[in-house]
Design a protein around this motif. Structure first.
Motif, PDB file in Angstrom:
ATOM      1  N   ASP A 103       0.838  -1.196   0.000  1.00 46.97           N
ATOM      2  CA  ASP A 103       0.000   0.000   0.000  1.00 46.97           C
ATOM      3  C   ASP A 103       0.875   1.249   0.000  1.00 46.97           C
ATOM      4  O   ASP A 103       1.816   1.354   0.798  1.00 46.97           O
ATOM      5  N   ILE A 104       0.551   2.169  -0.887  1.00 48.02           N
ATOM      6  CA  ILE A 104       1.232   3.467  -0.949  1.00 48.02           C
ATOM      7  C   ILE A 104       0.173   4.542  -0.689  1.00 48.02           C
ATOM      8  O   ILE A 104      -0.889   4.533  -1.315  1.00 48.02           O
ATOM      9  N   TYR A 105       0.469   5.467   0.216  1.00 50.22           N
ATOM     10  CA  TYR A 105      -0.548   6.440   0.592  1.00 50.22           C
ATOM     11  C   TYR A 105       0.093   7.789   0.927  1.00 50.22           C
ATOM     12  O   TYR A 105       1.290   7.888   1.230  1.00 50.22           O
ATOM     13  N   GLY A 106      -0.732   8.813   0.880  1.00 50.76           N
ATOM     14  CA  GLY A 106      -0.281  10.145   1.232  1.00 50.76           C
ATOM     15  C   GLY A 106      -1.477  11.024   1.529  1.00 50.76           C
ATOM     16  O   GLY A 106      -2.598  10.754   1.062  1.00 50.76           O
ATOM     17  N   GLY A 107      -1.254  12.061   2.315  1.00 51.56           N
ATOM     18  CA  GLY A 107      -2.375  12.925   2.649  1.00 51.56           C
ATOM     19  C   GLY A 107      -1.976  14.069   3.556  1.00 51.56           C
ATOM     20  O   GLY A 107      -0.794  14.442   3.649  1.00 51.56           O
ATOM     21  N   TYR A 108      -2.975  14.588   4.254  1.00 54.14           N
ATOM     22  CA  TYR A 108      -2.791  15.754   5.113  1.00 54.14           C
ATOM     23  C   TYR A 108      -3.626  15.586   6.376  1.00 54.14           C
ATOM     24  O   TYR A 108      -4.812  15.240   6.301  1.00 54.14           O
TER      25      TYR A 108
END
Length: 289
Positions: A103-108
């Protein structure tokens, strides 16, 4: 075993440049790692390893502004397990590989002065391997992309994740499908989570009774992929306890266990002669550093 080697390789490849990035390019970035051994891998109420053990690990980069990026990996078996809904080969979505999830993820993330927190991001599920051929093409792609948003306050978090890819974990429009199947965009997972500070509530600040947290979860997985795929939708539930250590040699170690259940239909969720959403228990040990 191959699963642990692959997990280590993935995390190692991601971790090495992360140190350089954090130290040299962006002083405001912190790097955190986690690795764990679980009696099984449960995802949204469903066992992903046919109740077999799972080795999991991840790396997270967080900037002081609230932006974050991460990767996580686990061994799985469900893409190679026999799906009892199909009496003629192929009876599993993958013919090769299908033993690893990345799983690859990114956010704020941001927490307001009143204690309300927000978390907005995107997550890509990757399943390396070769899809089974023949049999009328019973499965859409396992690769899935979601956008998510969460609100939290105190112990409670409400979160919704929405699929923006054509398929959702092999559910969707596939080669040879009828007019009752369509792309899975709009499939969603709505969840309500509570992380209960048990030790704080009973006033246990020291000793073995400290660092204990209760876990409660209820959610709905709703597939929007045509009427033929409505049968895949279900609700799931989770209750558990976790003990976190913060001193000495066990600093960063988490021990815990939880019960899960999903009201999944036997006709589509039976793999290796067992409904993968059946009531079950999981125990784990995890280390964060």
């Amino acid at each position: 075993m191959r699963k642990s080697l692959i997990t280590t390789a993935v995390l190692g490849a991601l971790a090495a440049p992360s140190f350089v990035f954090a130290a040299d390019a962006a002083p405001g970035v912190t790097v955190a790692y986690n690795v764990g051994l679980y009696s099984q891998y449960i995802f949204r109420g469903l066992t992903q390893t046919d109740r077999g053990p799972a080795v999991q690990g991840g790396v997270d980069l967080t900037h002081s502004s609230g932006f974050y990026l991460g990767a996580w990996a686990s061994n799985i078996s469900w893409l190679r397990d026999t799906n009892n809904a199909y009496t003629t080969p192929p009876s599993s979505p993958y013919s090769e590989g299908g033993r690893l999830e990345v799983d690859i993820y990114g956010g704020y993330r941001y927490t307001f002065a009143n204690g309300v927190g927000i978390d907005l991001g995107a997550l890509q599920y990757l399943y390396p391997g070769s899809k089974s051929s023949g049999g009328g093409g019973n499965w859409a792609s396992a690769y899935t992309t979601e956008l998510y948003g969460a609100l939290s306050y105190g112990w409670v978090q409400a979160k919704i994740s929405s699929v923006v890819s054509d398929s959702a974990w092999t559910v969707g429009k596939y080669t040879g499908s009828t007019g009752g199947s369509k792309d899975a965009r709009g499939t969603y997972y709505a969840e309500l989570n509570a992380t209960i500070p048990v030790s704080d509530l009973i006033g246990a600040k020291d000793g073995f009774a400290s660092g204990i947290t209760g876990i409660a979860h209820i959610a709905r997985q709703e597939f929007d992929a045509g009427k033929d795929n409505d049968i895949y939708s279900y609700s799931d539930y989770k209750l558990g306890l976790q003990k976190s250590f913060s001193e000495g040699a066990l600093n960063g170690v988490n021990l815990g266990g939880y019960w899960t259940y999903a009201n999944t239909k036997d006709s589509v969720w039976t793999l290796n002669n067992r409904n993968i959403g059946d009531s079950t228990g999981t125990v784990f040990v995890q280390k964060t550093f």
